[in-house]
Design a protein around this motif. Structure first.
Motif, short mmCIF file in Angstrom:
data_model
loop_
_atom_site.label_atom_id
_atom_site.label_comp_id
_atom_site.label_asym_id
_atom_site.label_seq_id
_atom_site.Cartn_x
_atom_site.Cartn_y
_atom_site.Cartn_z
N GLY A 1 -8.11 -1.02 13.43
CA GLY A 1 -6.73 -1.23 13.88
C GLY A 1 -6.22 -2.64 13.62
N LYS A 2 -6.94 -3.43 12.83
CA LYS A 2 -6.52 -4.80 12.52
C LYS A 2 -5.57 -4.84 11.32
CE LYS A 2 -10.81 -6.93 14.21
NZ LYS A 2 -11.99 -7.77 13.81
N ALA A 3 -5.51 -3.77 10.57
CA ALA A 3 -4.64 -3.69 9.40
C ALA A 3 -4.23 -2.23 9.24
CB ALA A 3 -5.36 -4.20 8.16
N LEU B 1 -3.20 0.93 6.28
CA LEU B 1 -3.42 1.33 4.89
C LEU B 1 -2.27 0.91 3.98
CD1 LEU B 1 -5.18 2.82 2.83
CD2 LEU B 1 -4.02 4.94 3.51
N PRO B 2 -0.99 1.12 4.36
CA PRO B 2 0.11 0.71 3.48
C PRO B 2 0.10 -0.79 3.16
CG PRO B 2 0.92 2.25 5.11
CD PRO B 2 -0.48 1.90 5.52
N GLU B 3 -0.17 -1.64 4.16
CA GLU B 3 -0.13 -3.08 3.88
C GLU B 3 -1.31 -3.49 2.99
OE1 GLU B 3 -0.05 -5.21 7.53
OE2 GLU B 3 -2.10 -4.74 8.10
N ALA B 4 -2.47 -2.86 3.17
CA ALA B 4 -3.60 -3.17 2.29
C ALA B 4 -3.28 -2.80 0.85
CB ALA B 4 -4.85 -2.43 2.77
N ILE B 5 -2.69 -1.61 0.66
CA ILE B 5 -2.30 -1.18 -0.69
C ILE B 5 -1.22 -2.09 -1.26
CG2 ILE B 5 -1.21 0.69 -1.99
CD1 ILE B 5 -2.60 2.67 -0.12
N LEU B 6 -0.26 -2.49 -0.41
CA LEU B 6 0.84 -3.34 -0.87
C LEU B 6 0.34 -4.70 -1.36
CD1 LEU B 6 3.87 -3.81 -1.20
CD2 LEU B 6 3.92 -4.66 1.16
N TRP B 7 -0.54 -5.36 -0.58
CA TRP B 7 -1.06 -6.67 -0.99
C TRP B 7 -1.82 -6.56 -2.31
CZ3 TRP B 7 -0.19 -11.48 0.83
CH2 TRP B 7 0.40 -11.61 2.08
N GLY B 8 -2.66 -5.54 -2.43
CA GLY B 8 -3.42 -5.38 -3.67
C GLY B 8 -2.54 -5.06 -4.86
N LEU C 1 -15.75 -10.17 6.93
CA LEU C 1 -15.42 -9.49 8.19
C LEU C 1 -15.13 -10.48 9.32
CD1 LEU C 1 -17.96 -6.53 8.11
CD2 LEU C 1 -15.45 -6.36 8.07
N ASN C 2 -15.58 -11.72 9.15
CA ASN C 2 -15.32 -12.74 10.17
C ASN C 2 -14.01 -13.48 9.94
OD1 ASN C 2 -17.72 -12.41 11.72
ND2 ASN C 2 -18.88 -13.43 10.10
N LEU C 3 -13.32 -13.15 8.85
CA LEU C 3 -12.03 -13.78 8.55
C LEU C 3 -10.90 -12.98 9.19
CD1 LEU C 3 -12.57 -14.53 4.75
CD2 LEU C 3 -12.91 -16.11 6.66
N TRP D 1 -11.86 -4.48 -0.76
CA TRP D 1 -11.35 -3.14 -0.46
C TRP D 1 -12.13 -2.51 0.70
CZ3 TRP D 1 -10.91 -1.65 -6.29
CH2 TRP D 1 -9.60 -1.89 -6.72
N VAL D 2 -13.46 -2.70 0.67
CA VAL D 2 -14.28 -2.15 1.75
C VAL D 2 -13.92 -2.80 3.08
CG1 VAL D 2 -16.63 -1.88 2.63
CG2 VAL D 2 -16.17 -1.57 0.18
N VAL D 3 -13.77 -4.14 3.07
CA VAL D 3 -13.42 -4.86 4.29
C VAL D 3 -12.04 -4.44 4.79
CG1 VAL D 3 -12.92 -7.14 5.27
CG2 VAL D 3 -14.94 -6.80 3.83
N GLU D 4 -11.10 -4.28 3.86
CA GLU D 4 -9.78 -3.79 4.26
C GLU D 4 -9.90 -2.43 4.94
OE1 GLU D 4 -6.87 -5.13 4.21
OE2 GLU D 4 -6.69 -6.58 2.56
N GLY D 5 -10.77 -1.56 4.39
CA GLY D 5 -10.98 -0.26 4.99
C GLY D 5 -11.54 -0.35 6.40
#
Length: 201
Positions: free
Chosen positions: A50-52, A54-61, A9-11, A40-44
């Motif tokens: 508002g730092k990321a 949902l589409p970009e998190a799914i795309l990277w994974g 979370l600090n990254l 996945w939890v951190v992405e959530g």
């Protein structure tokens, strides 16, 4: 797990995206036991903050896991060519062939959710004759659905979804198998008697 999650979370979100991409790439090759769930939890959490998105998190994974699948396909295909018949049999290639003969490309999709057959399916799809382009297409669909469902779950429910998975995964997997079996049975009933599953384009 909590300490690792707090560190993540600090990254910056970009670093977390890259870590998710890398770990899911390694997992996608067929390597078991990769600890990617906390990402996945951190992405959530980042999505909620508002730092990321949902589409970009799914795309990277998805891209990481899909690329890993393709690497695993190519490695398995190349290595299996040099193995003697007895070694090929001991590795379970013929069992994978039997799965594909029975279920067709559906194996690529439902193996994403079943660890026992996921790695053999990735490594031996080429060895049993599945064309690369077809594997690339269906593995992308499989990776997208797998990553997408998990990421949505971890975004909406956070770490609770992981606790549910640890506690009820056997029932979840059995339910998924039941639903898949009903779907396949329905398709088979509608097929003509002389139809046979094929890996040909």
């Amino acid at each position: 797990m909590e300490h690792f999650q707090d560190w993540l979370l600090n990254l910056s979100p970009l670093v977390v995206h890259l870590l998710l991409f890398l770990l899911l790439l390694i997992e996608g090759i067929g390597t078991p036991g990769i600890p990617f769930e906390a990402l996945w939890v951190v992405e959530g959490i980042f999505i909620h903050q508002g730092k990321a998105t949902l589409p970009e998190a799914i795309l990277w994974g998805t891209l990481g896991n899909w690329l890993g699948n393709l690497i695993g396909y190519l490695l398995g295909d190349r290595i299996s060519r040099y193995l003697p018949k007895r070694a090929r049999e001991s590795l379970g290639i013929e069992e994978v062939r039997s799965l594909f003969n029975r279920w067709g490309v559906g194996v690529v999709l439902f193996s994403r959710w079943m660890g026992l057959i996921r790695t053999p399916t990735i490594l031996y799809a080429g060895a049993i004759g599945m064309p690369f382009w077809k594997y690339a297409f269906w593995s992308f669909i499989g990776a997208l659905s797998w990553v997408g469902i998990w990421q949505v779950g971890c975004w909406y429910f956070g770490s609770l979804v992981l606790e549910w998975w640890d506690k009820y995964k056997i029932y979840i997997v059995l339910f998924g198998i039941l639903v898949g079996a009903i779907g396949v049975w329905t398709v088979i009933r509608k097929r003509k008697p002389n139809d046979a599953p094929s890996l040909d384009p």
